[in-house]
Design an enzyme around this catalytic site. Sequence first.
Site, mmCIF file in Angstrom:
data_model
loop_
_atom_site.group_PDB
_atom_site.id
_atom_site.type_symbol
_atom_site.label_atom_id
_atom_site.label_comp_id
_atom_site.label_asym_id
_atom_site.label_seq_id
_atom_site.Cartn_x
_atom_site.Cartn_y
_atom_site.Cartn_z
ATOM 1 N N THR A 90 76.858 60.085 30.992
ATOM 2 C CA THR A 90 75.556 61.122 30.323
ATOM 3 C C THR A 90 75.541 62.203 31.277
ATOM 4 O O THR A 90 75.990 62.110 32.378
ATOM 5 C CB THR A 90 74.384 59.988 30.076
ATOM 6 N N TYR A 104 77.695 75.994 14.210
ATOM 7 C CA TYR A 104 78.560 75.366 13.932
ATOM 8 C C TYR A 104 79.936 75.653 14.779
ATOM 9 O O TYR A 104 80.373 76.805 14.746
ATOM 10 C CB TYR A 104 78.887 74.872 12.543
ATOM 11 N N GLU A 134 82.994 73.341 15.206
ATOM 12 C CA GLU A 134 84.308 72.457 15.265
ATOM 13 C C GLU A 134 85.469 72.890 15.968
ATOM 14 O O GLU A 134 85.819 73.925 15.684
ATOM 15 C CB GLU A 134 84.631 71.647 13.778
ATOM 16 N N ASP A 162 82.581 54.448 34.232
ATOM 17 C CA ASP A 162 81.363 54.922 33.609
ATOM 18 C C ASP A 162 80.601 55.240 34.775
ATOM 19 O O ASP A 162 79.703 54.171 35.419
ATOM 20 C CB ASP A 162 81.178 54.001 32.671
ATOM 21 N N ARG A 218 69.947 65.682 27.307
ATOM 22 C CA ARG A 218 70.435 64.298 26.680
ATOM 23 C C ARG A 218 71.943 64.594 26.249
ATOM 24 O O ARG A 218 72.016 65.495 25.300
ATOM 25 C CB ARG A 218 69.578 63.737 25.717
ATOM 26 N N LYS A 226 70.682 61.632 33.300
ATOM 27 C CA LYS A 226 70.045 60.545 34.463
ATOM 28 C C LYS A 226 69.964 61.357 35.687
ATOM 29 O O LYS A 226 69.072 62.257 35.916
ATOM 30 C CB LYS A 226 70.881 59.155 34.256
HETATM 31 N N1 DSN Z 1 69.825 53.177 28.066
HETATM 32 C C1 DSN Z 1 70.664 53.551 29.228
HETATM 33 C C2 DSN Z 1 69.911 52.849 30.485
HETATM 34 O O1 DSN Z 1 68.698 52.709 30.262
HETATM 35 O O2 DSN Z 1 70.622 52.372 31.426
HETATM 36 C C3 DSN Z 1 71.801 52.986 28.941
HETATM 37 O O3 DSN Z 1 72.400 53.256 27.962
#
Ligand code: DSN
Length: 416
Positions: free
Chosen positions: A224, A52, A54, A198, A233, A227
């Site tokens: 994120t 942990y 914080e 974003d 993740r 991707k």
């Molecule tokens: N689930 C993601 C996507 O497939 O684009 C977005 O949050």
Amino acid sequence: MHPAIAAVDPDIAKLIEQEEARQRDCLRLIASENYASAAVMAATGSVLTNKYSEGYPGRRYYEGQRYIDQVEALAIERAKALFEVDHANVQPYSGSPANLGVYLAFVQPGETIMAMGLPAGGHLTHGWGVSLTGKFFRAVHYGVRRDTGRIDYDEVRALAKKERPKLLWAGGTAVPRIIDFAAFGDIAKEVGAIFVADIAHISGLVAAGAHPSPAPHADVISSTTHKTLRGPRGGMLLCRDAHAKAIDRAIFPGLQGGPHNHTTAAMAVAFKEAAEPAFKVYAAQIVANAKALADGLMEHGFELVTGGTDNHLLLVDLTNKDVPGRTAARALDAAGIVLNCNSIPFDPRKPFDPSGVRLGTAAVTSRGMHEAEMKRIAGWIAEVVADHENESVQARVAGEVKELCDAFPAPGLLLD
Ligand code: DSN
């Protein structure tokens, strides 16, 4: 394969093994998915999950942070260098919490925000009605032009001048074209809005210079890390120094508790990988593959929203094929080609049973596939969609897909 899990929980061990075999044996074309490297996977499964912490490096609420502080500091420094920003917060659990942090930092409930609408390719957390962000804030949405499928920046400007949003979002989940971040930055300045880019889908391309960076134009960048960036993740917020305090306070203590240190370490590894020259080659190939897949599909009579792609993502309108998106997606899944059904702009069908499918090339490019393989994939997609009730076609294509996958082993898998 996972002896420690199998010894305790054979049911879960078996399911993990089956999912791993699925990822090995099929063509993963979901635009938001990828294969993280073995190093990223190992960091994600490390003892850092036990700790942990914080707070932020050097300012924690619990003791025992001498290694965790260094892990998070490395992740921060690497993110700053990779995206050329003043400040990075690497604690958001994923993209949605990162975006909630942005609202908490800059907007009061009931105030106006502006973003691309979900049906045009935006994201739920950009103020869509069913999301908390659409319930707590007054959301105004821009779309795309009916004739081109692209953003009309004059329309965005006119709407922003009329509505005077506190936050202006760019980016989304089904945007196949380059986003003009400079234009968004100018519009935000004109109306006194905070401009948030974003880049969840395209952050790997941005890091590698395969898509223009929002860094010179945006007040905040949200992303994120799993991707096109090919990390674990997770989520992150990048910003100018002027907003650093507001962003950090919003994430902790505003929104989250202890950061997921195993994820932070895996992010640091992914940022290091993304700074290598090989990642530039990889990102350029993602785009080249997307263009090849788009050309291949159009040669088979498929209609693409915007007529093509500039990034990793393709949005296909199946109306002329007379096959709903979900039907096509299910038939393709049975043939070992995995994508998702997706609304197209101005879709007359409902979101759960829409007119289109969305594809992306990040994962197949991670396997080392090139343009020639994209042409084959386009051919299989055409065959399966045209004969979508024919299970023997699906079975034959699944066999051919597996042969192709065998020739291009995926990174990060433990099987074999
Ligand atoms: N689930 C993601 C996507 O497939 O684009 C977005 O949050």
